[in-house]
Design an enzyme around this catalytic site. Sequence first.
Site, mmCIF file in Angstrom:
data_model
loop_
_atom_site.group_PDB
_atom_site.id
_atom_site.type_symbol
_atom_site.label_atom_id
_atom_site.label_comp_id
_atom_site.label_asym_id
_atom_site.label_seq_id
_atom_site.Cartn_x
_atom_site.Cartn_y
_atom_site.Cartn_z
ATOM 1 N N CYS A 113 22.790 26.328 39.521
ATOM 2 C CA CYS A 113 24.824 26.678 39.569
ATOM 3 C C CYS A 113 23.893 26.869 41.362
ATOM 4 O O CYS A 113 24.940 27.084 42.209
ATOM 5 C CB CYS A 113 24.142 28.725 39.400
ATOM 6 S SG CYS A 113 22.470 28.990 39.797
ATOM 7 N N HIS A 164 12.804 16.840 54.898
ATOM 8 C CA HIS A 164 12.075 16.964 53.372
ATOM 9 C C HIS A 164 12.375 18.617 52.690
ATOM 10 O O HIS A 164 11.761 17.892 51.585
ATOM 11 C CB HIS A 164 11.211 15.813 53.176
ATOM 12 C CG HIS A 164 11.320 14.774 54.092
ATOM 13 N ND1 HIS A 164 9.912 14.196 53.666
ATOM 14 C CD2 HIS A 164 12.061 14.040 54.039
ATOM 15 C CE1 HIS A 164 10.641 12.506 54.254
ATOM 16 N NE2 HIS A 164 11.539 12.723 54.622
ATOM 17 N N GLY A 169 1.867 12.629 64.716
ATOM 18 C CA GLY A 169 0.819 12.036 63.096
ATOM 19 C C GLY A 169 1.744 12.184 62.178
ATOM 20 O O GLY A 169 1.839 12.241 60.672
ATOM 21 N N CYS A 210 21.295 32.174 36.101
ATOM 22 C CA CYS A 210 21.534 31.796 35.307
ATOM 23 C C CYS A 210 20.798 30.831 33.736
ATOM 24 O O CYS A 210 21.454 30.357 33.026
ATOM 25 C CB CYS A 210 22.601 30.393 35.796
ATOM 26 S SG CYS A 210 21.802 29.387 36.227
ATOM 27 N N LEU A 213 -4.793 14.942 66.420
ATOM 28 C CA LEU A 213 -3.450 15.438 67.030
ATOM 29 C C LEU A 213 -3.648 17.060 67.880
ATOM 30 O O LEU A 213 -2.908 16.933 69.074
ATOM 31 C CB LEU A 213 -2.542 15.779 65.538
ATOM 32 C CG LEU A 213 -1.989 13.686 66.095
ATOM 33 C CD1 LEU A 213 -2.135 13.285 65.044
ATOM 34 C CD2 LEU A 213 -0.157 14.255 65.289
ATOM 35 N N CYS A 264 15.748 29.688 36.224
ATOM 36 C CA CYS A 264 16.869 30.425 37.086
ATOM 37 C C CYS A 264 17.248 31.778 36.541
ATOM 38 O O CYS A 264 17.264 31.892 35.666
ATOM 39 C CB CYS A 264 17.969 29.646 37.406
ATOM 40 S SG CYS A 264 18.890 30.358 38.773
ATOM 41 N N SER A 289 2.453 7.562 60.100
ATOM 42 C CA SER A 289 2.369 6.730 59.230
ATOM 43 C C SER A 289 3.832 5.721 59.612
ATOM 44 O O SER A 289 3.604 4.145 59.851
ATOM 45 C CB SER A 289 1.901 6.103 58.168
ATOM 46 O OG SER A 289 2.374 6.327 57.298
ATOM 47 N N VAL A 331 6.761 19.809 54.742
ATOM 48 C CA VAL A 331 7.824 20.598 54.198
ATOM 49 C C VAL A 331 6.736 21.583 54.129
ATOM 50 O O VAL A 331 7.392 22.498 53.377
ATOM 51 C CB VAL A 331 8.004 20.018 52.757
ATOM 52 C CG1 VAL A 331 8.616 19.535 52.511
ATOM 53 C CG2 VAL A 331 6.552 19.894 51.760
ATOM 54 N N ASP A 332 5.782 22.008 54.901
ATOM 55 C CA ASP A 332 5.086 22.893 54.983
ATOM 56 C C ASP A 332 5.220 24.244 55.906
ATOM 57 O O ASP A 332 4.409 24.861 55.862
ATOM 58 C CB ASP A 332 3.583 22.699 55.036
ATOM 59 C CG ASP A 332 3.403 22.146 56.666
ATOM 60 O OD1 ASP A 332 3.967 22.215 57.557
ATOM 61 O OD2 ASP A 332 2.346 20.847 56.301
#
Length: 269
Positions: free
Chosen positions: A125, A114, A213, A176, A257, A173, A215, A98-99
């Site tokens: 909203c 993800h 990378g 809203c 890697l 938010c 498992s 997620v980086d």
Amino acid sequence: MEQLSGLVRRGGVVVLSGAGLSTESGIPDYRGPSGLQRNAAPMTYQTFTGDPVARRRYWARSYLGWRTIATAAPNEGHRAVARLQRGGLVTGVITQNVDGLHQAGGADPVIELHGGLDRVVCLDCGDLTARTALDVRLRAANPSFAALSGGINPDGDVDLTDEQAADFATVGCEGCGGMLKPDVVFFGEQVPMPRVAASFALVEAAAALLVLGSSLTVLSGRRFVIRAAKLGVPIAIVNQGPTKSDELAGVLVDAPLGKTLSQLAELVA
């Protein structure tokens, strides 16, 4: 490396990457050597949405961790994947990370299985905004917050106690006033089906699947390896340490890697 380069040189390769690809960028993995440093359990969707104290603690942890994520740079592994993609040998990239480092390293397109920490979604909203904008708002709401923490965790937060996070102010938010959540899939939450379907389509059309990378402990990623094996798609795994699908791979490389992928890109370029 001879077997790996021979497989990749034929082209049609789909990459499935995990947290181990980003360790050389300063972000630890979940279950490899750097993942052993983690002290706190990852946030679950049920806890985030149902427990205001836990949600405040998460945002305090994430507020501090975002500084590392936002400044992390792609390493030679990310750049090698992008080079293979530009050269036409890699036809698709699926990442469990997620980086955003695949994209920062030049890969495009990338399926973020993800989600991504660079975005924030309103659970009321549905509005999607940039994490950089939220960071500005959180800084304004917490001008004196400076809790000491340990190192960064794989999901972009740090370890803090309830006491350390008690004075942290969250924000809602702007549209809203609803509950904000990073646009990532928490534990206990389902990956959106369109992403799953697009990932399966890539794997089913692949000439080879290259796992980097990961498992493969979590079914979210392992299912693509299982599908490839059922279809007879050759599988190669580059990882530090064993994985849950080693028996399905025709090529196994246990090595760092960055250096391995950089060498691979040189061999097949």
